[in-house]
Design a protein around this motif. Structure first.
Motif, PDB file in Angstrom:
ATOM      1  N   ILE A 299       0.927  -1.368   0.036  1.00 41.83           N
ATOM      2  CA  ILE A 299      -0.077   0.016   0.112  1.00 41.83           C
ATOM      3  C   ILE A 299       0.949   1.430  -0.065  1.00 41.83           C
ATOM      4  O   ILE A 299       0.469   1.892  -0.802  1.00 41.83           O
TER       5      ILE A 299
ATOM      6  N   GLU B 183       0.656   4.135  -2.752  1.00 43.14           N
ATOM      7  CA  GLU B 183       0.308   5.364  -2.521  1.00 43.14           C
ATOM      8  C   GLU B 183       1.073   6.276  -3.518  1.00 43.14           C
ATOM      9  O   GLU B 183       0.659   7.368  -3.982  1.00 43.14           O
TER      10      GLU B 183
ATOM     11  N   GLN C 288     -11.567   0.630  -4.119  1.00 43.86           N
ATOM     12  CA  GLN C 288     -11.113   0.942  -2.764  1.00 43.86           C
ATOM     13  C   GLN C 288      -9.772   1.786  -3.024  1.00 43.86           C
ATOM     14  O   GLN C 288      -9.574   2.962  -2.202  1.00 43.86           O
ATOM     15  N   LEU C 289      -8.788   1.510  -4.084  1.00 44.19           N
ATOM     16  CA  LEU C 289      -7.755   2.350  -4.318  1.00 44.19           C
ATOM     17  C   LEU C 289      -7.917   3.906  -4.783  1.00 44.19           C
ATOM     18  O   LEU C 289      -7.480   4.593  -4.592  1.00 44.19           O
TER      19      LEU C 289
ATOM     20  N   PHE D  92      -8.777   5.408  -1.598  1.00 38.97           N
ATOM     21  CA  PHE D  92      -7.517   5.838  -1.213  1.00 38.97           C
ATOM     22  C   PHE D  92      -6.972   6.921  -1.792  1.00 38.97           C
ATOM     23  O   PHE D  92      -6.407   7.670  -0.854  1.00 38.97           O
TER      24      PHE D  92
ATOM     25  N   HIS E 102     -11.625  -3.185   0.089  1.00 40.40           N
ATOM     26  CA  HIS E 102     -10.512  -4.234  -0.011  1.00 40.40           C
ATOM     27  C   HIS E 102      -9.980  -4.160   1.663  1.00 40.40           C
ATOM     28  O   HIS E 102      -9.591  -2.824   2.243  1.00 40.40           O
TER      29      HIS E 102
ATOM     30  N   ASN F 298      -7.251  -4.505   3.262  1.00 35.73           N
ATOM     31  CA  ASN F 298      -5.820  -4.041   3.840  1.00 35.73           C
ATOM     32  C   ASN F 298      -5.739  -2.463   3.264  1.00 35.73           C
ATOM     33  O   ASN F 298      -4.770  -1.940   3.329  1.00 35.73           O
ATOM     34  N   VAL F 299      -6.701  -2.048   2.283  1.00 40.71           N
ATOM     35  CA  VAL F 299      -6.582  -0.594   2.032  1.00 40.71           C
ATOM     36  C   VAL F 299      -7.547   0.064   2.940  1.00 40.71           C
ATOM     37  O   VAL F 299      -8.839  -0.028   2.759  1.00 40.71           O
ATOM     38  N   LYS F 300      -6.675   0.873   3.618  1.00 43.28           N
ATOM     39  CA  LYS F 300      -7.852   1.800   4.683  1.00 43.28           C
ATOM     40  C   LYS F 300      -7.546   3.336   4.372  1.00 43.28           C
ATOM     41  O   LYS F 300      -6.629   3.796   4.969  1.00 43.28           O
ATOM     42  N   PRO F 301      -8.399   3.712   3.562  1.00 42.78           N
ATOM     43  CA  PRO F 301      -8.509   5.132   3.339  1.00 42.78           C
ATOM     44  C   PRO F 301      -8.826   6.145   4.370  1.00 42.78           C
ATOM     45  O   PRO F 301      -9.475   5.762   5.637  1.00 42.78           O
TER      46      PRO F 301
END
Length: 166
Positions: free
Chosen positions: A23, A27, A58-59, A62, A80, A82-85
């Motif tokens: 991630i 980014e 989700q990206l 993010f 997702h 593992n993706v935490k905006p």
């Protein structure tokens, strides 16, 4: 290219790559894409839109949460783990399209995400289409593709971009 040249046609391998995505590197790549687009001669405004499908949805969220230059974000059936905006920083209008019969991104998960965004005062418009599952926009997968909903959602996405990008 968030996978830096790695490709696969295997669903299992794609899942493995998706879960192993770094991630922090994603980014940087997404920030670079935004910077490139804003510097492109075809861009006349100060904001851009982003759209993502599945994990890309989700990206997209993010990326929008990390960059105020993204004025509109469209998420096609993407959540997702593992993706935490950082939704507190999100400034973009968010439009989302999901399938009622999606076993990956369930309607309950969609409603929770929508509530979370609305509770933060974010501009959000999610639609859960009835009788379709995950990847209803993917015309290379005839088993799930829905031409009418793909066209309808695409036109709504373009309207969202017209309304929120300058």
């Amino acid at each position: 290219d968030l996978y830096h040249g790695q490709t696969t046609t295997s669903p299992d391998e794609a899942g493995r790559l998706m879960m192993a995505l770094r991630i922090d590197q994603a980014e940087k790549d997404l920030q670079g894409a935004v910077k490139y687009l804003l510097g492109h001669k075809a861009i006349s405004g100060g904001t851009i839109g982003c759209v993502g499908f599945c994990m890309g949805g989700q990206l997209a969220l993010f990326a929008a949460s990390k960059n105020p230059s993204i004025g509109a974000c469209v998420d096609y059936y993407g959540i997702h783990p593992n993706v935490k905006p950082d939704f507190g920083n999100l400034q973009a209008a968010v439009l989302g399209f999901f399938g009622e019969e999606d076993s990956f991104v369930t309607p309950d998960a969609v409603r929770r995400l929508e509530k979370q965004l609305k509770d933060l005062g974010k501009k959000v418009d999610f639609t859960i289409f009835p009788k379709v599952g995950h990847a209803f926009f993917n015309d290379s997968r005839k088993d799930v593709y829905n031409k009418d909903l793909a066209k309808k959602s695409w036109n709504r996405m373009l309207d969202c971009f017209r309304q929120n990008l300058r």
